[in-house]
Design a protein around this motif. Structure first.
Motif, short mmCIF file in Angstrom:
data_model
loop_
_atom_site.label_atom_id
_atom_site.label_comp_id
_atom_site.label_asym_id
_atom_site.label_seq_id
_atom_site.Cartn_x
_atom_site.Cartn_y
_atom_site.Cartn_z
N SER A 23 0.85 -1.18 0.00
CA SER A 23 0.00 0.00 0.00
C SER A 23 0.88 1.23 0.00
O SER A 23 2.09 1.16 0.26
N HIS A 24 0.28 2.36 -0.35
CA HIS A 24 0.97 3.64 -0.30
C HIS A 24 0.24 4.47 0.73
O HIS A 24 -0.92 4.86 0.50
N GLU A 25 0.90 4.76 1.83
CA GLU A 25 0.21 5.46 2.92
C GLU A 25 -0.09 6.91 2.56
O GLU A 25 -1.06 7.49 3.04
N GLU A 26 0.74 7.48 1.71
CA GLU A 26 0.67 8.93 1.48
C GLU A 26 -0.07 9.34 0.22
O GLU A 26 -0.34 10.51 0.02
N THR A 27 -0.38 8.37 -0.64
CA THR A 27 -0.93 8.79 -1.94
C THR A 27 -1.85 7.76 -2.56
O THR A 27 -1.66 6.56 -2.38
N ASP A 28 -2.83 8.24 -3.31
CA ASP A 28 -3.62 7.40 -4.19
C ASP A 28 -2.71 6.93 -5.34
O ASP A 28 -1.66 7.51 -5.60
N GLU A 29 -3.17 5.90 -6.06
CA GLU A 29 -2.44 5.43 -7.24
C GLU A 29 -3.47 5.13 -8.34
O GLU A 29 -4.40 4.36 -8.12
N VAL A 61 -4.67 1.61 1.00
CA VAL A 61 -5.36 0.36 0.65
C VAL A 61 -4.37 -0.63 0.05
O VAL A 61 -3.69 -0.33 -0.94
N GLU A 62 -4.31 -1.82 0.65
CA GLU A 62 -3.39 -2.85 0.14
C GLU A 62 -3.87 -3.38 -1.20
O GLU A 62 -5.05 -3.67 -1.37
N HIS A 63 -2.94 -3.54 -2.13
CA HIS A 63 -3.28 -4.07 -3.44
C HIS A 63 -2.10 -4.85 -4.00
O HIS A 63 -0.94 -4.48 -3.79
N ALA A 64 -2.44 -5.94 -4.70
CA ALA A 64 -1.42 -6.77 -5.34
C ALA A 64 -1.75 -6.85 -6.83
O ALA A 64 -2.70 -7.52 -7.22
N PRO A 65 -0.98 -6.17 -7.66
CA PRO A 65 -1.22 -6.21 -9.10
C PRO A 65 -0.84 -7.58 -9.69
O PRO A 65 0.08 -8.24 -9.20
N ARG A 66 -1.54 -7.96 -10.73
CA ARG A 66 -1.25 -9.22 -11.41
C ARG A 66 -1.63 -9.09 -12.87
O ARG A 66 -2.70 -8.55 -13.19
N ALA A 67 -0.77 -9.58 -13.75
CA ALA A 67 -1.04 -9.43 -15.18
C ALA A 67 -0.43 -10.57 -15.97
O ALA A 67 0.58 -11.16 -15.58
N THR A 81 7.11 8.21 -6.10
CA THR A 81 6.36 7.13 -5.48
C THR A 81 6.96 5.79 -5.91
O THR A 81 7.20 5.57 -7.10
N LEU A 82 7.19 4.91 -4.96
CA LEU A 82 7.70 3.58 -5.29
C LEU A 82 6.54 2.68 -5.68
O LEU A 82 5.55 2.61 -4.96
N ASN A 83 6.67 1.99 -6.81
CA ASN A 83 5.58 1.13 -7.26
C ASN A 83 5.31 -0.02 -6.30
O ASN A 83 4.24 -0.60 -6.29
N THR A 84 6.31 -0.36 -5.51
CA THR A 84 6.11 -1.45 -4.55
C THR A 84 5.64 -0.94 -3.20
O THR A 84 5.43 -1.73 -2.29
N GLY A 85 5.45 0.36 -3.06
CA GLY A 85 4.92 0.92 -1.82
C GLY A 85 5.72 0.47 -0.62
O GLY A 85 6.94 0.59 -0.59
N ASP A 86 5.00 -0.11 0.37
CA ASP A 86 5.65 -0.50 1.61
C ASP A 86 6.06 -1.97 1.62
O ASP A 86 6.41 -2.52 2.66
N ALA A 87 5.99 -2.65 0.46
CA ALA A 87 6.36 -4.06 0.41
C ALA A 87 7.83 -4.22 0.75
O ALA A 87 8.67 -3.47 0.27
N GLU A 88 8.13 -5.21 1.59
CA GLU A 88 9.53 -5.41 1.97
C GLU A 88 10.21 -6.44 1.08
O GLU A 88 11.42 -6.55 1.06
N THR A 89 9.40 -7.21 0.38
CA THR A 89 9.98 -8.22 -0.50
C THR A 89 10.32 -7.59 -1.84
O THR A 89 9.87 -6.51 -2.17
#
Lengths: 97, 97
Positions: A23-29, A61-67, A81-89
């Motif tokens: 998720s991105h705490e500070e911004t919409d995406e 809002v947590e989201h996991a993109p898939r394509a 903005t980092l595309n991986t937001g707060d993901a640590e992996t």
């Protein structure tokens, strides 16, 4: 990154695979699907977007993109903005601009 | 207006005709052409955009959009930006959301 609007970046990317939930705490995406389908797995639902569909993930809002390979999306978000937001992996999916 | 990202609006519009030349002193304006062609007549040149092309008009730069019927564009700009900018005349072109 293909363009900027003031302090926002506009990015167009070919994406494939599953990206870690974040998720991105500070911004919409914002996502516009140029070539789909493109999935956003949220905590309790899956949003499936097809060509021409748009979706804004609200801040926090947590989201996991898939394509599937061949998917192409346009994103709008504040510069840096980092595309991986707060993901640590690491990023599992493939992002080819 | 189809979506927002923080305090920015994302708009998708069908446009046709010639719009009066104008500028936005306070903000850039981003265009992605979903179905073209779409022309931006600047002071000394004409930018012709086709499907998939993007262009950001920098703040303060005069531009006159022009399109044939059937043209469809996506715009990104801060909430409340007037599409006619500082133009004092009415909008000659047709904007059908």
């Amino acid at each position: 990154m293909v363009a900027t609007v003031n302090d926002y970046d506009i990015e167009i990317a070919n994406v494939a695979g599953e990206f870690p939930s974040h998720s991105h705490e500070e911004t919409d995406e914002f996502f516009l699907v140029l070539r789909g389908p493109f999935e956003l797995r949220l905590r309790d639902s899956v949003i499936t977007l097809r060509e021409g569909d748009v979706y804004t993930v609200p801040a926090g809002v947590e989201h996991a993109p898939r394509a599937e390979p061949g998917t192409r999306i346009l994103m709008v978000e504040p510069r840096g903005t980092l595309n991986t937001g707060d993901a640590e992996t690491g990023t599992a999916g493939t992002r080819l601009v």
